[in-house]
Design a protein around this motif. Structure first.
Motif, mmCIF file in Angstrom:
data_model
loop_
_atom_site.group_PDB
_atom_site.id
_atom_site.type_symbol
_atom_site.label_atom_id
_atom_site.label_comp_id
_atom_site.label_asym_id
_atom_site.label_seq_id
_atom_site.Cartn_x
_atom_site.Cartn_y
_atom_site.Cartn_z
ATOM 1 N N SER A 40 0.580 -1.061 0.038
ATOM 2 C CA SER A 40 0.119 -0.080 0.008
ATOM 3 C C SER A 40 1.051 1.259 0.011
ATOM 4 C CB SER A 40 -0.818 0.029 1.261
ATOM 5 O OG SER A 40 -1.762 -1.143 1.338
ATOM 6 N N ALA A 41 1.984 1.121 1.046
ATOM 7 C CA ALA A 41 2.500 2.613 1.078
ATOM 8 C C ALA A 41 3.584 2.766 -0.128
ATOM 9 C CB ALA A 41 3.574 2.447 2.345
ATOM 10 N N ALA A 42 4.076 1.607 -0.627
ATOM 11 C CA ALA A 42 4.790 1.727 -1.939
ATOM 12 C C ALA A 42 4.100 2.196 -3.031
ATOM 13 C CB ALA A 42 5.670 0.351 -2.072
ATOM 14 N N TYR A 43 2.909 1.626 -3.115
ATOM 15 C CA TYR A 43 2.149 2.021 -4.147
ATOM 16 C C TYR A 43 1.687 3.348 -4.160
ATOM 17 C CZ TYR A 43 -0.959 3.023 -7.758
ATOM 18 O OH TYR A 43 -1.634 3.510 -8.948
ATOM 19 N N VAL A 44 1.356 3.895 -2.966
ATOM 20 C CA VAL A 44 0.727 5.149 -2.972
ATOM 21 C C VAL A 44 1.851 6.253 -3.229
ATOM 22 C CG1 VAL A 44 -0.050 7.021 -1.268
ATOM 23 C CG2 VAL A 44 -0.939 4.924 -1.398
ATOM 24 N N ARG A 45 3.300 5.978 -2.959
ATOM 25 C CA ARG A 45 4.342 6.860 -2.874
ATOM 26 C C ARG A 45 4.854 6.765 -4.830
ATOM 27 N NH1 ARG A 45 3.920 6.115 1.516
ATOM 28 N NH2 ARG A 45 4.910 7.211 3.367
ATOM 29 N N VAL A 46 4.380 5.500 -5.393
ATOM 30 C CA VAL A 46 4.743 5.393 -6.618
ATOM 31 C C VAL A 46 3.773 6.378 -7.569
ATOM 32 C CG1 VAL A 46 4.770 3.746 -8.714
ATOM 33 C CG2 VAL A 46 6.005 3.372 -6.788
ATOM 34 N N HIS A 47 2.611 5.928 -7.183
ATOM 35 C CA HIS A 47 1.381 6.887 -7.572
ATOM 36 C C HIS A 47 1.566 8.296 -7.653
ATOM 37 C CE1 HIS A 47 -2.883 7.082 -9.192
ATOM 38 N NE2 HIS A 47 -2.818 8.065 -8.370
ATOM 39 N N ALA A 48 2.022 8.795 -6.480
ATOM 40 C CA ALA A 48 1.779 10.280 -6.360
ATOM 41 C C ALA A 48 3.085 10.772 -7.206
ATOM 42 C CB ALA A 48 2.339 10.471 -5.016
ATOM 43 N N LYS A 49 4.368 9.995 -7.358
ATOM 44 C CA LYS A 49 5.305 10.395 -8.249
ATOM 45 C C LYS A 49 5.145 10.453 -9.615
ATOM 46 C CE LYS A 49 9.714 10.720 -6.846
ATOM 47 N NZ LYS A 49 10.992 10.365 -5.864
ATOM 48 N N TYR A 50 4.638 9.116 -10.004
ATOM 49 C CA TYR A 50 4.767 9.004 -11.409
ATOM 50 C C TYR A 50 3.267 8.820 -12.331
ATOM 51 C CZ TYR A 50 9.470 7.686 -10.120
ATOM 52 O OH TYR A 50 10.591 7.600 -9.570
ATOM 53 N N LEU A 51 2.527 8.569 -11.470
ATOM 54 C CA LEU A 51 1.126 8.292 -12.318
ATOM 55 C C LEU A 51 -0.068 9.193 -12.146
ATOM 56 C CD1 LEU A 51 1.078 4.639 -11.277
ATOM 57 C CD2 LEU A 51 1.445 5.145 -13.478
ATOM 58 N N ARG A 52 -0.056 9.769 -11.119
ATOM 59 C CA ARG A 52 -1.122 11.351 -11.124
ATOM 60 C C ARG A 52 -2.462 11.030 -11.839
ATOM 61 N NH1 ARG A 52 0.647 15.018 -8.855
ATOM 62 N NH2 ARG A 52 3.004 15.347 -8.019
ATOM 63 N N PHE A 53 -3.037 9.758 -11.686
ATOM 64 C CA PHE A 53 -4.724 10.150 -12.163
ATOM 65 C C PHE A 53 -5.427 9.691 -10.895
ATOM 66 C CE2 PHE A 53 -5.343 5.466 -11.817
ATOM 67 C CZ PHE A 53 -4.227 4.709 -12.014
ATOM 68 N N ASP A 54 -6.556 10.048 -11.035
ATOM 69 C CA ASP A 54 -7.554 10.132 -9.881
ATOM 70 C C ASP A 54 -8.114 8.822 -9.539
ATOM 71 O OD1 ASP A 54 -10.720 11.640 -9.237
ATOM 72 O OD2 ASP A 54 -9.309 10.372 -7.943
ATOM 73 N N ARG A 55 -7.606 8.147 -8.456
ATOM 74 C CA ARG A 55 -8.010 6.882 -8.084
ATOM 75 C C ARG A 55 -9.615 6.625 -7.373
ATOM 76 N NH1 ARG A 55 -4.682 5.042 -4.510
ATOM 77 N NH2 ARG A 55 -3.771 6.964 -4.091
ATOM 78 N N GLY A 96 0.496 -10.349 0.299
ATOM 79 C CA GLY A 96 0.114 -9.259 0.964
ATOM 80 C C GLY A 96 0.581 -8.027 0.091
ATOM 81 N N VAL A 97 1.526 -7.875 -0.124
ATOM 82 C CA VAL A 97 2.139 -6.890 -1.154
ATOM 83 C C VAL A 97 1.162 -6.614 -2.289
ATOM 84 C CG1 VAL A 97 3.850 -6.063 -2.628
ATOM 85 C CG2 VAL A 97 4.426 -6.961 -0.568
ATOM 86 N N LEU A 98 0.812 -7.589 -3.004
ATOM 87 C CA LEU A 98 -0.174 -7.571 -3.971
ATOM 88 C C LEU A 98 -1.683 -7.058 -3.551
ATOM 89 C CD1 LEU A 98 0.743 -10.767 -5.678
ATOM 90 C CD2 LEU A 98 1.033 -8.719 -6.865
ATOM 91 N N VAL A 99 -2.032 -7.304 -2.330
ATOM 92 C CA VAL A 99 -3.243 -7.082 -1.944
ATOM 93 C C VAL A 99 -3.201 -5.617 -1.680
ATOM 94 C CG1 VAL A 99 -4.843 -7.142 -0.053
ATOM 95 C CG2 VAL A 99 -4.012 -9.031 -1.040
ATOM 96 N N GLY A 100 -2.237 -5.275 -1.072
ATOM 97 C CA GLY A 100 -1.934 -3.679 -0.740
ATOM 98 C C GLY A 100 -1.811 -2.806 -1.908
ATOM 99 N N ALA A 101 -1.008 -3.214 -2.710
ATOM 100 C CA ALA A 101 -0.839 -2.422 -4.015
ATOM 101 C C ALA A 101 -2.054 -2.487 -4.874
ATOM 102 C CB ALA A 101 0.328 -2.847 -4.739
ATOM 103 N N GLY A 102 -2.710 -3.533 -5.067
ATOM 104 C CA GLY A 102 -3.875 -3.611 -5.903
ATOM 105 C C GLY A 102 -4.893 -2.859 -5.331
ATOM 106 N N THR A 103 -5.391 -3.002 -4.065
ATOM 107 C CA THR A 103 -6.347 -2.327 -3.402
ATOM 108 C C THR A 103 -6.074 -0.685 -3.627
ATOM 109 O OG1 THR A 103 -5.653 -2.662 -1.103
ATOM 110 C CG2 THR A 103 -7.433 -4.122 -2.079
ATOM 111 N N GLN A 104 -5.177 -0.534 -3.370
ATOM 112 C CA GLN A 104 -4.918 1.303 -3.508
ATOM 113 C C GLN A 104 -4.999 1.539 -4.977
ATOM 114 O OE1 GLN A 104 -4.458 3.124 -0.752
ATOM 115 N NE2 GLN A 104 -4.814 1.564 0.181
ATOM 116 N N LEU A 105 -4.445 0.809 -5.880
ATOM 117 C CA LEU A 105 -4.461 1.158 -7.107
ATOM 118 C C LEU A 105 -5.968 1.092 -7.668
ATOM 119 C CD1 LEU A 105 -3.573 1.681 -10.117
ATOM 120 C CD2 LEU A 105 -2.958 -0.822 -10.357
#
Lengths: 141, 201
Positions: free
Chosen positions: A122-137, B149-158
């Protein structure tokens, strides 16, 4: 019913969380074997519980709709990709985010590993998204 | 399994009841991954709460600025075109969760699990992987849990939601985005599990 404010919100959230955790646990969503049996189409009990909740909610939401109009959720690029990643992870862990927390309450210490993964992802994704992706989720608050 | 699980229809009622009362009391849809997103948001932690978007105030300001810049005619045009906009709601949604509120929600889910097992004498600290996991993955179960877990975390946030936000609430409201998300994650989970069953047993 009025929307509560202040500490009432925390109490309400506490009650809701308790209900959710209790229900997930009591139903068996926290049991890897049960969830795996659902996903391998051997036992539909959990699926019926989840699917049964949807039409019940649907009827209730429709009755309430005039009181509380609903903004449409954006169908953005991340919906399908995110859904696929999530589904993959759910099959591997037997857990969706809520379930991980309920498992911890049940004493399933191994769920700490799942939680670690969820937090990292979750944390990694949110940071990647904020830096590189920038579409409204659609999660703007 | 000696412990009989509650019948599915009662569970369905409980899940529906929870999501419904959440919406009524808090004025916004239930969503676990959303709460998790807030808790993991460093800005929210530092600020003490998430920045609150006051939709109504924002709209007033925009309308006032529009009137100032373009005159009243522009407002007449604006109001007829926004009638067909995708956001039929002009009333602000309930205020988003603050850091503390999100943490309370997640902690309460943990408590729910505790109560569910504690009241039936089923609470037990389990540090070892359950047999259901090891029969598929062996000792690799630890990696499966973490990577999964990483996939769940990243996937749900995405996807902007999980089983509760998209599955329970979004589908009940017939949101196309949620219906698509739910079918995708359920379909992927089923396909993956069937493959796991074939390949790993």
């Amino acid at each position: 019913m009025n929307v509560v404010e202040g500490n009432g919100r925390k109490v309400a959230l506490g009650v809701m969380g308790l209900m959710l955790g209790y229900t997930l646990s009591r139903l068996g969503f926290t049991d890897f074997g049960e969830v795996h049996r659902m996903f391998t189409l051997q036992d539909q009990r959990l699926l019926f519980a989840f699917m049964g909740a949807v039409p019940i909610s649907m009827i209730a939401f429709r009755l309430l709709r005039s009181a509380r109009p609903v903004p449409l959720r954006r169908f953005h690029k991340g919906i399908l990709a995110g859904g696929a990643l999530f589904g993959l992870g759910w099959a591997l862990t037997g857990a969706c985010p809520g379930v991980v927390f309920a498992q911890l309450g049940e004493g399933k210490a191994y769920a700490l590993v799942t939680l670690a993964g969820v937090v990292v992802g979750s944390a990694a994704y949110v940071r990647v998204h904020a830096k590189y992706l920038r579409f409204d989720r659609g999660t703007c608050g | 399994m000696s412990d009989p699980f509650r019948p599915w229809w009662l569970g369905a009622l409980a899940l529906a009841g929870t999501s419904l009362s959440y919406l009524l009391v808090l004025g916004r849809p239930l969503g676990v991954s959303g709460a998790l997103g807030v808790v993991l948001d460093g800005d929210a932690l530092r600020a003490g709460s998430r920045p609150q978007l006051d939709q109504a105030a924002m709209e007033r300001e925009i309308l006032a600025a529009t009137r100032e810049a373009f005159g009243d005619d522009a407002l007449l045009q604006l109001s007829s075109s926004t009638a067909a906009a995708t956001t039929p709601s002009t009333s602000p949604a309930g205020r988003s969760l603050s850091w503390i509120e999100s943490a309370v929600f997640l902690a309460a889910i943990v408590a729910g699990g505790l109560v569910a097992t504690g009241t039936r004498g089923a609470f037990a600290v389990q540090a070892a992987l359950p047999a259901s996991v090891t029969s598929l993955f062996g000792a690799g179960g630890w990696a499966a849990l973490f990577v999964g877990g990483v996939l769940v975390g990243a996937g749900t946030q995405l996807a902007g939601g999980c089983t509760s936000g998209h599955g329970l609430v979004g589908c009940a409201r017939l949101q196309p985005a949620s219906l698509a998300a739910t079918m995708t994650f359920l379909g992927t989970a089923i396909a993956t599990s069937l493959v796991m069953q074939q390949v790993l047993r």
